[in-house]
Design a protein around this motif. Structure first.
Motif, PDB file in Angstrom:
ATOM      1  N   TYR A   1       6.100  -7.406  11.304  1.00  0.00           N
ATOM      2  CA  TYR A   1       7.530  -7.414  11.641  1.00  0.00           C
ATOM      3  C   TYR A   1       7.736  -7.771  13.104  1.00  0.00           C
TER       4      TYR A   1
ATOM      5  N   GLY B   1       2.039  -5.688   5.913  1.00  0.00           N
ATOM      6  CA  GLY B   1       3.220  -5.814   6.765  1.00  0.00           C
ATOM      7  C   GLY B   1       3.036  -6.702   7.983  1.00  0.00           C
TER       8      GLY B   1
ATOM      9  N   ASP C   1       1.073  -5.783  11.529  1.00  0.00           N
ATOM     10  CA  ASP C   1       1.989  -4.960  12.329  1.00  0.00           C
ATOM     11  C   ASP C   1       1.363  -4.029  13.381  1.00  0.00           C
TER      12      ASP C   1
ATOM     13  N   ASP D   1      -3.261  -2.014   8.292  1.00  0.00           N
ATOM     14  CA  ASP D   1      -1.819  -2.066   8.573  1.00  0.00           C
ATOM     15  C   ASP D   1      -1.505  -0.916   9.536  1.00  0.00           C
ATOM     16  N   VAL D   2      -0.468  -1.068  10.350  1.00  0.00           N
ATOM     17  CA  VAL D   2      -0.162  -0.012  11.334  1.00  0.00           C
ATOM     18  C   VAL D   2       0.295   1.279  10.647  1.00  0.00           C
ATOM     19  N   HIS D   3       0.764   1.152   9.402  1.00  0.00           N
ATOM     20  CA  HIS D   3       1.247   2.314   8.655  1.00  0.00           C
ATOM     21  C   HIS D   3       0.158   2.849   7.733  1.00  0.00           C
TER      22      HIS D   3
ATOM     23  N   HIS E   1       0.797  -1.229   0.000  1.00  0.00           N
ATOM     24  CA  HIS E   1       0.000   0.000   0.000  1.00  0.00           C
ATOM     25  C   HIS E   1       0.830   1.279   0.000  1.00  0.00           C
TER      26      HIS E   1
HETATM   27 ZN   LIG Z   1       3.013  -1.720   7.787  1.00  0.00          ZN
END
Ligand SMILES: [Zn+2]
Length: 330
Positions: free
Chosen positions: A306, A304, A263, A158-160, A120
């Motif tokens: 991690y 993601g 994530d 996603d966390v981002h 993304h």
């Molecule tokens: Zn991410």
């Protein structure tokens, strides 16, 4: 046998060497799903790489040419944050093919999961943050081109922030944009309920992300939820419920593209939220139950993940399959 298909290839592996992005996670997810008898071989379907014409539905000819000839500048490769190689280009073309296939299958079966994709942070003219090609946007544009959909919604957990998605599908009209505020929901569009006056593609974008994280610049989505550091399960699920409900009051999608990043996990190395493995499964269940109750087809991508222990990332991604099985079997 699962009541939906899992789109997967061993070649989803990204040849990036030792890297914080665990490129081996895709094979590990398939292995775990088989080992725990969540899935069997017949549940998996193998995608073909996207055609260049499909990639060009989203990306500029100049960027595609640079990728195919290995002519990225040093700065462009730095922005991508993964080492460039022709093999990497192949892997991204394949993940885009996977999201095309998952979109097709979701429209047919009600739900489909790409055991990959969710890149993304890719923009039309450049890649960023481990993302070369925006596979989800390619899937949406291809379905639109084939006349299979006109209205899609992306839900990015996603966390981002989903900066590439927002750049590719900017909100239709903006009200005054307040500064992002921790915990706040920003609405960037007027109501977009069903309007069959034209065949143009309309995409409503939702991003729930940690405010204080990459990317520094966050272009507006239709709905942005800027979460404070350390957000836990209950608060997160409350914001998700509110954002999704608000979106579905404004827009009736024919396909929901759910970007199910692993994530937001409390032990993620690149994330600062504090969801548990159980909370992340509840997140998946919430999204899928809402979609199913409204008969909205869902295509899922993984984005993601991690975690310090890659096995946790694999568990979170496998749980998305388990949640879909629970929601779509009953
Ligand atoms: Zn991410």
């Amino acid at each position: 046998m699962l009541p939906f298909k899992l789109v997967y290839s061993d070649d989803y592996y990204l040849p990036i060497g030792a890297h914080v992005f665990p490129a081996e996670k895709y094979r590990m997810i398939r292995g775990r799903l088989m080992h725990e008898q969540i899935a069997e071989p017949s549940d998996f379907v193998t995608p073909s790489p996207a055609a260049d014409e499909d990639i060009l539905l989203v990306h500029t000819p100049e960027y595609v040419h640079k990728l195919k000839t290995g002519m990225l500048s040093g700065y462009e490769e730095m922005q991508l944050e993964v080492p460039f190689s022709p093999e990497l280009v192949k892997a991204f073309w394949l993940s885009a093919g996977g999201s095309i296939l998952a979109s097709e299958l979701a429209l047919k079966d009600g739900v489909a999961i790409n055991i990959g994709g969710g890149f993304h942070h890719a923009f039309p003219d450049h890649g960023e943050g481990f993302c070369m090609i925006h596979d989800v946007a390619v899937g949406i544009k291809r379905m639109h081109q084939e006349g299979k959909l006109r209205r899609a919604m992306t839900l990015d957990c996603d966390v981002h922030d989903g900066n590439g998605t927002a750049a590719i599908f900017p909100p239709k009209s903006h009200s005054a944009q307040p500064l992002p505020s921790a915990g706040g929901v920003t609405r960037g569009v007027r109501a977009q309920l069903r309007d069959s006056s034209s065949g143009d593609l309309e995409v409503f974008t939702i991003s729930l992300h940690q405010a204080n994280n990459y990317p520094a610049v966050k272009p507006p989505s239709s709905i942005d939820v800027n979460l404070p550091d350390g957000t836990e399960d209950e608060q997160y699920l409350g914001w998700l419920d509110q954002a999704l409900s608000s979106a579905l009051r404004q827009f009736e999608p024919e396909l929901l593209c759910y970007i199910a990043g692993a994530d937001p996990f409390e032990e993620d190395q690149l994330g600062g939220l504090a969801l548990t493995i159980d909370g992340l499964k509840k997140r998946d269940e919430l999204v899928l139950r809402v979609a199913r109750s409204r008969n909205i087809p869902v295509m899922i991508t993984y984005a993601g993940g991690y975690a310090h222990n890659v096995e946790d990332t694999v568990t979170i991604h496998c749980n998305t399959v388990v949640a879909a099985r629970e929601v779509f079997s009953t």
